[in-house]
Design an enzyme around this catalytic site. Sequence first.
Site: not given
Ligand code: TTP
Ligand code: MG
Length: 373
Positions: A119-120, A25
Amino acid sequence: MCMDTENGAASPVPESQWRRIIHIDMDAFFAAVEQRDNPSLRGLPVAVGYDGPRGVVSTASYEARPYGVHSAMPISRAKALCPDLRIVPCRFDAYKEVSQQIHAIFSRYTDLIEPISIDEAFLDVTHNKTGIPLGMDVAKRIKEEIFAATGLTASAGVSYCKFLAKIASDFRKPNGLTVVHPYRALDFIAALPIEDFWGVGPKTAEKMHQLGITNGLELRSQPVEVLLSHFGKTGQIYYDFARGIDTRPVVTERVRKSIGCEETFLFDLYLPHEIEDELNALLSDLIQRLRRKQFAGHTLTLKVKYFDFSQITRSITAAKPLSTYDDIKPFATELMSHIEYSADRPIRLLGLCVSNPDTSAEKDDASTHPTLF
Ligand code: TTP
Ligand code: MG
Protein backbone atom coordinates in the site's frame (compact mmCIF):
# COMPACT_ATOMS: atom_id res chain seq x y z
CA MET A 1 24.74 23.45 4.43
CA CYS A 2 23.63 25.06 1.20
CA MET A 3 23.51 28.82 0.78
CA ASP A 4 20.14 28.97 -1.02
CA THR A 5 17.96 30.93 1.35
CA GLU A 6 14.49 32.42 1.60
CA ASN A 7 13.61 34.85 4.39
CA GLY A 8 16.80 33.77 6.09
CA ALA A 9 15.92 30.06 5.97
CA ALA A 10 18.51 27.85 4.27
CA SER A 11 17.81 24.88 2.04
CA PRO A 12 19.81 21.74 2.84
CA VAL A 13 20.49 21.19 -0.87
CA PRO A 14 21.03 23.69 -3.70
CA GLU A 15 17.95 24.53 -5.75
CA SER A 16 19.44 22.84 -8.81
CA GLN A 17 19.23 19.53 -6.91
CA TRP A 18 15.67 19.83 -5.65
CA ARG A 19 13.62 16.82 -6.61
CA ARG A 20 9.85 16.41 -6.27
CA ILE A 21 9.28 13.18 -4.40
CA ILE A 22 5.92 11.91 -3.26
CA HIS A 23 5.39 9.14 -0.74
CA ILE A 24 1.92 7.63 -0.86
CA ASP A 25 0.56 5.34 1.83
CA MET A 26 -3.01 4.04 1.98
CA ASP A 27 -4.90 4.64 5.23
CA ALA A 28 -5.60 1.60 7.46
CA PHE A 29 -5.33 -0.31 4.22
CA PHE A 30 -6.76 -3.82 4.83
CA ALA A 31 -9.37 -2.50 7.28
CA ALA A 32 -10.43 0.28 4.91
CA VAL A 33 -11.01 -2.26 2.12
CA GLU A 34 -13.12 -4.35 4.51
CA GLN A 35 -15.17 -1.33 5.56
CA ARG A 36 -15.64 -0.34 1.93
CA ASP A 37 -16.88 -3.79 0.96
CA ASN A 38 -19.05 -4.31 4.04
CA PRO A 39 -20.95 -1.11 4.90
CA SER A 40 -22.06 -2.55 8.25
CA LEU A 41 -18.42 -2.23 9.39
CA ARG A 42 -18.15 1.46 8.59
CA GLY A 43 -17.58 3.72 11.56
CA LEU A 44 -16.79 0.74 13.79
CA PRO A 45 -13.55 -0.45 15.36
CA VAL A 46 -12.33 -3.18 13.00
CA ALA A 47 -9.26 -5.39 13.10
CA VAL A 48 -8.21 -7.56 10.20
CA GLY A 49 -6.70 -10.90 11.17
CA TYR A 50 -7.38 -14.49 12.07
CA ASP A 51 -9.81 -14.72 14.98
CA GLY A 52 -8.16 -17.64 16.75
CA PRO A 53 -5.90 -18.21 19.73
CA ARG A 54 -2.82 -17.56 17.60
CA GLY A 55 -4.25 -14.77 15.50
CA VAL A 56 -2.52 -11.42 15.16
CA VAL A 57 -3.84 -8.07 14.01
CA SER A 58 -2.75 -7.20 10.46
CA THR A 59 -4.15 -3.74 10.84
CA ALA A 60 -6.81 -1.81 12.72
CA SER A 61 -9.32 0.76 11.47
CA TYR A 62 -8.88 4.31 12.73
CA GLU A 63 -11.91 3.77 14.99
CA ALA A 64 -10.01 0.95 16.76
CA ARG A 65 -6.73 2.80 17.19
CA PRO A 66 -7.71 5.01 20.15
CA TYR A 67 -8.18 1.76 22.12
CA GLY A 68 -4.53 0.95 21.50
CA VAL A 69 -5.21 -1.74 18.91
CA HIS A 70 -2.42 -1.90 16.31
CA SER A 71 -0.67 -4.13 13.76
CA ALA A 72 1.17 -7.22 15.00
CA MET A 73 -0.78 -7.33 18.28
CA PRO A 74 -2.30 -10.68 19.31
CA ILE A 75 -6.04 -10.71 18.56
CA SER A 76 -6.73 -11.78 22.14
CA ARG A 77 -5.03 -8.63 23.45
CA ALA A 78 -6.86 -6.46 20.91
CA LYS A 79 -10.21 -7.89 22.09
CA ALA A 80 -9.30 -7.20 25.68
CA LEU A 81 -8.49 -3.58 24.84
CA CYS A 82 -11.58 -3.08 22.71
CA PRO A 83 -14.42 -5.47 23.57
CA ASP A 84 -16.59 -4.20 20.66
CA LEU A 85 -13.84 -4.88 18.14
CA ARG A 86 -15.08 -6.47 14.92
CA ILE A 87 -12.58 -8.98 13.60
CA VAL A 88 -12.56 -9.85 9.93
CA PRO A 89 -10.31 -12.31 8.10
CA CYS A 90 -7.73 -11.18 5.54
CA ARG A 91 -8.72 -11.14 1.88
CA PHE A 92 -5.39 -10.75 0.14
CA ASP A 93 -6.85 -10.89 -3.36
CA ALA A 94 -8.99 -7.84 -2.65
CA TYR A 95 -5.98 -5.91 -1.29
CA LYS A 96 -3.83 -6.95 -4.23
CA GLU A 97 -6.44 -5.72 -6.66
CA VAL A 98 -6.47 -2.27 -5.03
CA SER A 99 -2.69 -2.26 -5.01
CA GLN A 100 -2.70 -2.81 -8.78
CA GLN A 101 -5.27 -0.06 -9.25
CA ILE A 102 -3.21 2.49 -7.36
CA HIS A 103 -0.06 1.51 -9.26
CA ALA A 104 -1.90 2.02 -12.54
CA ILE A 105 -2.74 5.54 -11.32
CA PHE A 106 0.89 6.24 -10.31
CA SER A 107 2.12 5.22 -13.74
CA ARG A 108 -0.05 7.86 -15.40
CA TYR A 109 2.15 10.43 -13.69
CA THR A 110 5.62 8.89 -13.69
CA ASP A 111 7.58 5.76 -14.48
CA LEU A 112 9.87 6.43 -11.53
CA ILE A 113 7.90 4.42 -8.97
CA GLU A 114 9.47 2.54 -6.07
CA PRO A 115 7.00 0.18 -4.44
CA ILE A 116 7.73 -0.27 -0.74
CA SER A 117 4.87 -2.52 0.27
CA ILE A 118 1.39 -3.46 -0.87
CA ASP A 119 0.00 0.00 0.00
CA GLU A 120 3.00 2.26 -0.14
CA ALA A 121 5.30 3.72 -2.80
CA PHE A 122 7.71 6.53 -3.61
CA LEU A 123 7.20 8.48 -6.81
CA ASP A 124 9.69 10.85 -8.35
CA VAL A 125 7.57 13.42 -10.19
CA THR A 126 10.33 15.97 -10.84
CA HIS A 127 9.76 15.51 -14.59
CA ASN A 128 6.31 13.98 -14.58
CA LYS A 129 4.19 12.93 -17.53
CA THR A 130 1.52 15.57 -16.94
CA GLY A 131 3.85 18.55 -16.75
CA ILE A 132 2.25 19.71 -13.47
CA PRO A 133 4.99 21.82 -11.89
CA LEU A 134 4.23 21.43 -8.17
CA GLY A 135 4.66 18.12 -6.38
CA MET A 136 1.79 19.10 -4.09
CA ASP A 137 -0.60 19.39 -7.04
CA VAL A 138 0.48 16.02 -8.43
CA ALA A 139 -0.06 14.44 -5.01
CA LYS A 140 -3.50 16.02 -4.73
CA ARG A 141 -4.49 14.69 -8.14
CA ILE A 142 -3.22 11.20 -7.31
CA LYS A 143 -5.16 11.15 -4.04
CA GLU A 144 -8.32 12.22 -5.85
CA GLU A 145 -7.84 9.59 -8.54
CA ILE A 146 -7.26 6.89 -5.94
CA PHE A 147 -10.46 7.83 -4.16
CA ALA A 148 -12.46 7.94 -7.39
CA ALA A 149 -11.16 4.54 -8.52
CA THR A 150 -11.19 2.65 -5.23
CA GLY A 151 -13.34 4.58 -2.75
CA LEU A 152 -10.34 4.60 -0.40
CA THR A 153 -8.18 7.36 1.01
CA ALA A 154 -4.42 7.64 0.87
CA SER A 155 -2.06 9.97 2.66
CA ALA A 156 0.73 11.70 0.77
CA GLY A 157 3.96 13.38 1.71
CA VAL A 158 5.85 15.64 -0.68
CA SER A 159 9.43 16.80 -0.35
CA TYR A 160 12.77 17.04 -2.11
CA CYS A 161 14.05 13.75 -0.64
CA LYS A 162 12.70 10.34 0.33
CA PHE A 163 13.27 10.58 4.05
CA LEU A 164 11.16 13.73 4.41
CA ALA A 165 8.47 12.62 1.94
CA LYS A 166 8.02 9.43 3.98
CA ILE A 167 7.74 11.25 7.28
CA ALA A 168 5.41 13.83 5.73
CA SER A 169 2.95 11.18 4.51
CA ASP A 170 2.54 10.02 8.09
CA PHE A 171 2.16 13.53 9.45
CA ARG A 172 -1.58 14.08 8.95
CA LYS A 173 -2.98 10.59 8.54
CA PRO A 174 -5.63 9.62 7.54
CA ASN A 175 -6.35 11.36 4.23
CA GLY A 176 -3.44 13.75 4.78
CA LEU A 177 -1.29 15.76 2.42
CA THR A 178 1.84 17.33 3.85
CA VAL A 179 4.51 19.22 1.96
CA VAL A 180 7.96 19.82 3.42
CA HIS A 181 9.49 22.59 1.33
CA PRO A 182 13.31 22.69 1.25
CA TYR A 183 13.33 26.04 3.04
CA ARG A 184 11.17 24.59 5.81
CA ALA A 185 13.05 21.31 6.08
CA LEU A 186 15.54 22.21 8.79
CA ASP A 187 12.87 23.63 11.10
CA PHE A 188 10.62 20.65 10.40
CA ILE A 189 13.40 18.20 11.24
CA ALA A 190 14.43 20.17 14.35
CA ALA A 191 10.97 19.75 15.87
CA LEU A 192 10.61 16.09 14.88
CA PRO A 193 10.49 13.63 17.80
CA ILE A 194 13.35 11.17 17.45
CA GLU A 195 10.86 8.27 17.32
CA ASP A 196 9.57 9.65 14.01
CA PHE A 197 12.94 9.49 12.26
CA TRP A 198 13.09 6.87 9.58
CA GLY A 199 14.87 3.78 10.87
CA VAL A 200 14.50 4.67 14.56
CA GLY A 201 12.61 1.86 16.26
CA PRO A 202 11.83 1.58 19.96
CA LYS A 203 15.30 0.26 20.87
CA THR A 204 17.19 2.95 18.98
CA ALA A 205 14.84 5.58 20.37
CA GLU A 206 15.67 4.42 23.89
CA LYS A 207 19.38 4.61 23.13
CA MET A 208 18.93 8.10 21.69
CA HIS A 209 17.08 9.17 24.83
CA GLN A 210 19.93 7.88 26.96
CA LEU A 211 22.23 10.12 24.93
CA GLY A 212 19.90 13.05 25.61
CA ILE A 213 18.54 13.10 22.05
CA THR A 214 14.77 13.47 21.91
CA ASN A 215 14.28 15.45 18.71
CA GLY A 216 15.91 16.44 15.42
CA LEU A 217 17.57 19.53 16.84
CA GLU A 218 19.29 17.54 19.56
CA LEU A 219 20.32 14.92 17.01
CA ARG A 220 21.82 17.69 14.87
CA SER A 221 23.95 18.88 17.77
CA GLN A 222 25.75 15.53 18.04
CA PRO A 223 29.19 15.20 16.43
CA VAL A 224 29.33 12.51 13.76
CA GLU A 225 31.93 10.58 15.80
CA VAL A 226 29.49 10.18 18.67
CA LEU A 227 26.74 8.90 16.38
CA LEU A 228 29.15 6.53 14.61
CA SER A 229 30.40 5.15 17.90
CA HIS A 230 26.88 4.41 19.16
CA PHE A 231 25.07 3.41 15.99
CA GLY A 232 27.81 2.16 13.66
CA LYS A 233 27.38 3.02 9.98
CA THR A 234 23.77 4.08 10.59
CA GLY A 235 25.16 6.95 12.70
CA GLN A 236 26.23 8.67 9.47
CA ILE A 237 22.68 8.33 8.11
CA TYR A 238 21.21 9.90 11.27
CA TYR A 239 23.83 12.67 11.03
CA ASP A 240 22.82 13.40 7.42
CA PHE A 241 19.06 13.11 8.04
CA ALA A 242 19.33 15.62 10.88
CA ARG A 243 20.74 18.03 8.28
CA GLY A 244 18.12 17.25 5.66
CA ILE A 245 20.53 15.28 3.51
CA ASP A 246 19.19 12.18 1.78
CA THR A 247 20.39 11.70 -1.78
CA ARG A 248 18.91 8.25 -2.35
CA PRO A 249 17.14 8.10 -5.69
CA VAL A 250 13.70 6.60 -6.25
CA VAL A 251 14.58 3.23 -7.75
CA THR A 252 12.09 1.39 -9.89
CA GLU A 253 13.53 -2.10 -9.56
CA ARG A 254 14.24 -2.93 -5.98
CA VAL A 255 17.25 -5.17 -5.65
CA ARG A 256 16.23 -8.05 -3.45
CA LYS A 257 18.25 -7.99 -0.25
CA SER A 258 16.96 -11.03 1.57
CA ILE A 259 14.70 -14.04 1.42
CA GLY A 260 13.21 -15.61 4.48
CA CYS A 261 10.33 -17.55 5.92
CA GLU A 262 8.91 -18.16 9.36
CA GLU A 263 6.41 -20.36 11.07
CA THR A 264 4.24 -19.80 14.12
CA PHE A 265 3.49 -23.17 15.69
CA LEU A 266 0.06 -24.33 16.73
CA PHE A 267 1.53 -25.18 20.15
CA ASP A 268 4.68 -23.79 21.71
CA LEU A 269 7.59 -26.20 21.34
CA TYR A 270 10.34 -27.26 23.73
CA LEU A 271 11.17 -30.85 22.77
CA PRO A 272 14.46 -30.95 20.81
CA HIS A 273 13.23 -33.45 18.20
CA GLU A 274 10.13 -31.36 17.51
CA ILE A 275 12.21 -28.25 17.12
CA GLU A 276 14.61 -30.07 14.81
CA ASP A 277 11.68 -31.23 12.65
CA GLU A 278 10.31 -27.71 12.42
CA LEU A 279 13.73 -26.31 11.60
CA ASN A 280 14.07 -28.84 8.78
CA ALA A 281 10.63 -27.97 7.43
CA LEU A 282 11.55 -24.30 7.52
CA LEU A 283 14.81 -25.04 5.77
CA SER A 284 13.02 -26.88 2.92
CA ASP A 285 10.71 -23.91 2.52
CA LEU A 286 13.66 -21.50 2.48
CA ILE A 287 15.58 -23.56 -0.10
CA GLN A 288 12.55 -23.60 -2.41
CA ARG A 289 12.16 -19.85 -2.16
CA LEU A 290 15.87 -19.29 -2.79
CA ARG A 291 15.73 -21.52 -5.85
CA ARG A 292 12.61 -19.86 -7.22
CA LYS A 293 14.15 -16.40 -6.90
CA GLN A 294 17.68 -17.51 -7.88
CA PHE A 295 18.94 -15.86 -4.71
CA ALA A 296 22.05 -16.47 -2.62
CA GLY A 297 23.41 -14.49 0.30
CA HIS A 298 26.26 -14.66 2.75
CA THR A 299 24.31 -14.25 5.98
CA LEU A 300 21.91 -16.70 7.56
CA THR A 301 19.69 -15.37 10.36
CA LEU A 302 17.67 -17.45 12.74
CA LYS A 303 14.77 -15.75 14.48
CA VAL A 304 13.23 -17.20 17.61
CA LYS A 305 10.09 -15.93 19.29
CA TYR A 306 9.30 -17.35 22.69
CA PHE A 307 5.90 -18.04 24.27
CA ASP A 308 5.95 -14.58 25.88
CA PHE A 309 6.64 -12.85 22.53
CA SER A 310 10.21 -12.01 23.50
CA GLN A 311 12.34 -12.41 20.42
CA ILE A 312 15.97 -12.99 19.57
CA THR A 313 17.88 -13.30 16.31
CA ARG A 314 21.22 -14.95 15.72
CA SER A 315 23.21 -14.54 12.52
CA ILE A 316 26.13 -16.21 10.90
CA THR A 317 28.06 -14.82 7.95
CA ALA A 318 29.88 -17.17 5.62
CA ALA A 319 32.56 -16.47 3.02
CA LYS A 320 30.65 -18.48 0.42
CA PRO A 321 27.15 -17.43 -0.68
CA LEU A 322 24.47 -19.66 0.79
CA SER A 323 21.78 -21.08 -1.48
CA THR A 324 21.58 -24.88 -1.24
CA TYR A 325 20.52 -27.28 1.49
CA ASP A 326 24.11 -28.42 1.99
CA ASP A 327 25.28 -24.80 2.30
CA ILE A 328 22.70 -23.82 4.85
CA LYS A 329 21.93 -26.88 6.96
CA PRO A 330 25.18 -26.86 9.00
CA PHE A 331 24.83 -23.15 9.75
CA ALA A 332 21.16 -23.48 10.70
CA THR A 333 22.09 -26.30 13.08
CA GLU A 334 24.97 -24.26 14.47
CA LEU A 335 22.73 -21.24 15.11
CA MET A 336 20.04 -23.41 16.71
CA SER A 337 22.60 -24.99 19.03
CA HIS A 338 23.07 -21.58 20.69
CA ILE A 339 19.37 -21.13 21.38
CA GLU A 340 18.09 -21.82 24.85
CA TYR A 341 14.61 -23.16 25.45
CA SER A 342 12.80 -25.33 27.95
CA ALA A 343 9.32 -26.36 29.07
CA ASP A 344 9.29 -23.10 31.04
CA ARG A 345 10.44 -21.11 28.06
CA PRO A 346 8.98 -22.79 24.97
CA ILE A 347 9.30 -21.49 21.44
CA ARG A 348 6.34 -19.99 19.59
CA LEU A 349 7.92 -19.13 16.25
CA LEU A 350 11.02 -19.92 14.22
CA GLY A 351 12.25 -18.01 11.20
CA LEU A 352 15.17 -18.37 8.80
CA CYS A 353 16.43 -15.72 6.45
CA VAL A 354 19.29 -15.47 3.94
CA SER A 355 20.57 -11.96 3.31
CA ASN A 356 23.65 -10.00 2.37
CA PRO A 357 23.87 -10.77 -1.37
CA ASP A 358 26.59 -8.15 -1.80
CA THR A 359 29.86 -10.07 -1.90
CA SER A 360 32.36 -7.22 -1.65
CA ALA A 361 32.40 -6.85 2.14
CA GLU A 362 32.97 -10.53 2.74
CA LYS A 363 35.61 -10.76 0.01
CA ASP A 364 37.58 -7.98 1.70
CA ASP A 365 37.30 -9.99 4.86
CA ALA A 366 38.63 -13.06 3.03
CA SER A 367 37.55 -15.06 6.03
CA THR A 368 37.04 -18.76 5.52
CA HIS A 369 35.48 -19.09 8.95
CA PRO A 370 31.95 -17.95 9.55
CA THR A 371 31.62 -15.23 12.13
CA LEU A 372 28.90 -15.43 14.70
CA PHE A 373 27.51 -12.20 16.10
P1 TTP B 1 0.65 0.05 6.94
O1 TTP B 1 0.68 1.05 5.81
O2 TTP B 1 1.83 0.02 7.85
O3 TTP B 1 -0.63 0.29 7.84
P2 TTP B 1 -2.09 0.69 7.43
O4 TTP B 1 -2.21 1.04 5.98
O5 TTP B 1 -3.04 -0.38 7.86
O6 TTP B 1 -2.37 1.96 8.33
P3 TTP B 1 -1.78 3.43 8.15
O7 TTP B 1 -2.97 4.31 7.91
O8 TTP B 1 -1.12 3.74 9.46
O9 TTP B 1 -0.83 3.42 6.99
O10 TTP B 1 0.48 -1.39 6.34
C1 TTP B 1 -0.30 -1.65 5.17
C2 TTP B 1 -1.01 -2.99 5.32
O11 TTP B 1 -0.06 -4.03 5.52
C3 TTP B 1 -1.94 -3.05 6.51
O12 TTP B 1 -3.24 -2.55 6.21
C4 TTP B 1 -1.95 -4.52 6.83
C5 TTP B 1 -0.58 -5.01 6.40
N1 TTP B 1 0.29 -5.20 7.59
C6 TTP B 1 0.35 -6.45 8.19
O13 TTP B 1 -0.30 -7.40 7.71
N2 TTP B 1 1.11 -6.61 9.32
C7 TTP B 1 1.82 -5.58 9.88
O14 TTP B 1 2.48 -5.77 10.92
C8 TTP B 1 1.76 -4.29 9.26
C9 TTP B 1 2.52 -3.13 9.84
C10 TTP B 1 0.98 -4.15 8.12
MG1 MG C 1 -0.83 2.31 5.06
